[in-house]
Design an enzyme around this catalytic site. Structure first.
Site, PDB file in Angstrom:
ATOM      1  N   TYR A   1       0.804  -1.222   0.000  1.00 12.53           N
ATOM      2  CA  TYR A   1       0.000   0.000   0.000  1.00 12.53           C
ATOM      3  C   TYR A   1       0.834   1.267   0.000  1.00 12.53           C
ATOM      4  CZ  TYR A   1      -4.263  -2.584   0.729  1.00 12.53           C
ATOM      5  OH  TYR A   1      -5.315  -3.439   0.567  1.00 12.53           O
TER       6      TYR A   1
ATOM      7  N   LYS B   1       2.582 -14.354   5.398  1.00 11.19           N
ATOM      8  CA  LYS B   1       2.903 -15.278   4.307  1.00 11.19           C
ATOM      9  C   LYS B   1       4.422 -15.418   4.265  1.00 11.19           C
ATOM     10  CE  LYS B   1       1.242 -17.441   0.651  1.00 11.19           C
ATOM     11  NZ  LYS B   1       0.889 -18.813   0.856  1.00 11.19           N
TER      12      LYS B   1
ATOM     13  N   ASP C   1      -2.925 -18.032   4.014  1.00 12.28           N
ATOM     14  CA  ASP C   1      -3.913 -18.829   3.268  1.00 12.28           C
ATOM     15  C   ASP C   1      -4.600 -19.844   4.189  1.00 12.28           C
ATOM     16  OD1 ASP C   1      -0.924 -19.642   1.821  1.00 12.28           O
ATOM     17  OD2 ASP C   1      -1.861 -21.042   3.176  1.00 12.28           O
TER      18      ASP C   1
ATOM     19  N   ASP D   1      -6.579  -6.500   4.791  1.00 14.37           N
ATOM     20  CA  ASP D   1      -7.664  -6.067   3.910  1.00 14.37           C
ATOM     21  C   ASP D   1      -8.546  -7.264   3.546  1.00 14.37           C
ATOM     22  OD1 ASP D   1      -9.179  -4.528   2.276  1.00 14.37           O
ATOM     23  OD2 ASP D   1      -7.659  -4.203   0.746  1.00 14.37           O
TER      24      ASP D   1
END
Ligand code: NAP
Length: 434
Positions: free
Chosen positions: A161, A233, A299, A323
């Site tokens: 971002y 991640k 995930d 998000d």
């Protein structure tokens, strides 16, 4: 402190908040700036203001009162000031520290990417706080929505971002590629289609991660939560997402040694003394009321919040994961229309609470839409001010109204036997039930 602004009316019966020794000092009559917002903003703001005033009144019998101060952004600001986000609006939030806003139109071609993003950046509101809980009776796509009770701390200033992107086929992308080739030939050789690639840069810092994680752990302690999970991640992005997780464990063990128990500690004990000893150590720490600090790959988290929601409590994560996760979780409890949010800097005390949906322009001025998202954002604001009794009243009103199936159109169309009411009538129903 200056009490006059050229065009904003500072309420004479209010006092500003102050930050002293890292603590927010809230007077009995704090000045709170608000932006009513565009589209359906004025409808939901009117309802929300009444809900919050009633909650404060009922909780403190007139001893506390918010001195509201209107400030402008979005269409109303553009009409009056020819600016989508006038400086004095930003200054008001800076000076009075805690405020609330309705949804704003994203100006197209106005030079501002998003007013919300601009406000967050200008005030360095580094935490995007999104509590996700179910309200009895709200239609949900899952079988046990009552098991979802999580609070997401999403990092708000870094990650992809940051907006450092180079479009495919431009001089900038070519320059970026040649920079890579010159300084990092090994990495550059990994790019599958170099000439037709766009590029994005993902900065994640120790400071930025640390302040977010510190706020999440402190929140867990202050609110008697059970665990903090770092969602990342790191298996793929080792030096950004993986580092976030590693820094998080370091910080927990350095700054919250007496009040947390980390999975990293569990692993150390297992390696030294075996699994049984590690399990026993963890059980003892949790029985003593320590917060469990753990982590999960992003995930897998998206699967497990569905299949094992009880294992998640406070979640600390980076911007992009946050998000996805906050919207997925809001959908899980049927709450897209009532999901609240806050953008907070816990160091300076600055905070802006906001509806998480947009302006829904086609319903503007129909007194129709659900004011729940903004009202619950107001509930978060009251809690941030330390007015927990008033915040509880808001929740009680909402719980009872929805529990009795008194709802706006968005829920009514999904509920058997609902009584559909207007936006303002939903506020009335909440207020009567506080
Ligand atoms: P939106 O305003 O969120 O509306 C999309 C749909 O969500 C609505 O048509 C409605 O669905 C439902 N909805 C939204 N608010 C609701 C409420 N209070 N009660 C019940 N249902 C509600 O999204 P959009 O149409 O994509 O965006 C419109 C404008 O808002 C754009 O200018 C966008 O940039 C801006 N925006 C602002 C913010 C912000 O300020 N935080 C956030 C997102 C978007 P149904 O029609 O199915 O009932």
């Amino acid at each position: 402190m200056s009490q006059t602004k050229p065009t904003l009316r500072v309420p004479e019966d209010g006092e500003p908040l102050a930050m002293r020794d890292g603590e927010l000092h809230v007077p009995a009559n704090p000045i709170v700036p608000f932006i009513e917002g565009d589209g359906t903003g004025p409808d939901i703001w009117r309802a929300t203001r009444r809900i919050l005033e009633a909650a404060v009144d009922k909780a403190y019998g007139g001893e506390k009162r918010i001195a509201w101060m209107e400030v402008y952004a979005g269409e109303k600001a553009f009409e009056n000031y020819q600016s989508w986000l006038p400086d004095e609006t930003v200054e008001a939030f800076r000076e009075y520290r805690v405020g609330i806003k309705g949804p704003l139109t994203t100006p197209i071609g106005g030079g501002i990417r998003s007013l919300n993003v601009a406000l967050r950046q200008l005030l360095d509101l580094y935490v995007c706080l999104r509590p996700v809980r179910w309200f009895q009776g709200v239609p949900s796509p899952v079988r046990n929505p009552q098991d979802v009770d999580m609070v997401i701390f999403r990092e708000n200033t870094e990650d992809i971002y940051a907006g450092i992107e180079f479009q495919e086929g431009t001089d900038a992308a070519r320059a970026f590629l040649s920079l890579l080739r010159e300084h990092f030939p090994k990495e550059a050789s990994k790019i599958r289609f170099p000439e037709s690639s766009g590029f994005g840069v993902k900065p994640v810092s120790r400071e930025g991660s640390g302040r977010l994680i510190r706020a999440a752990i402190q929140y867990a302690l202050d609110n008697a939560r059970k665990s903090v999970t770092f969602v990342h991640k790191g298996n793929i992005m080792k030096f950004t997402e993986g580092a976030f997780c590693a820094w998080g464990y370091e910080l927990a063990e350095e700054e919250f040694a007496d009040t947390t128990y980390t999975w990293r500690q569990w692993e150390r004990t297992r390696d030294e003394r075996g699994k049984e000893a590690a399990d026993a150590e963890q059980a003892e720490a949790l029985a003593a009321g320590r917060i469990l600090v753990k982590d999960a790959i992003a995930d897998i988290t998206l699967q497990q919040v569905l299949t094992r929601p009880r294992e998640f409590d406070v979640i600390a994560t980076m911007n992009l994961n946050g998000d996805y996760l906050s919207d997925a979780l809001a959908a899980q409890i049927g709450g897209i229309g009532i999901a609240p949010g806050g953008n907070i800097n816990y160091t300076t005390g600055h905070a802006i609470f906001e509806a998480t949906h947009g302006t829904a322009p086609r319903y503007a001025n129909l007194d129709k839409v659900n004011p729940g998202s903004l009202a619950l954002s107001g509930e978060m604001m009251l809690r941030h001010l330390g007015w927990a009794e008033a915040a509880d009243k808001v929740l009680k009103g909402m719980d009872a109204a929805i529990g009795e199936k008194i709802v706006t159109y968005d829920f009514a169309r999904l509920m058997e036997g609902a009584r559909e009411v207007k936006c303002s009538e939903f506020a009335d129903a909440m207020i009567e039930r506080m």
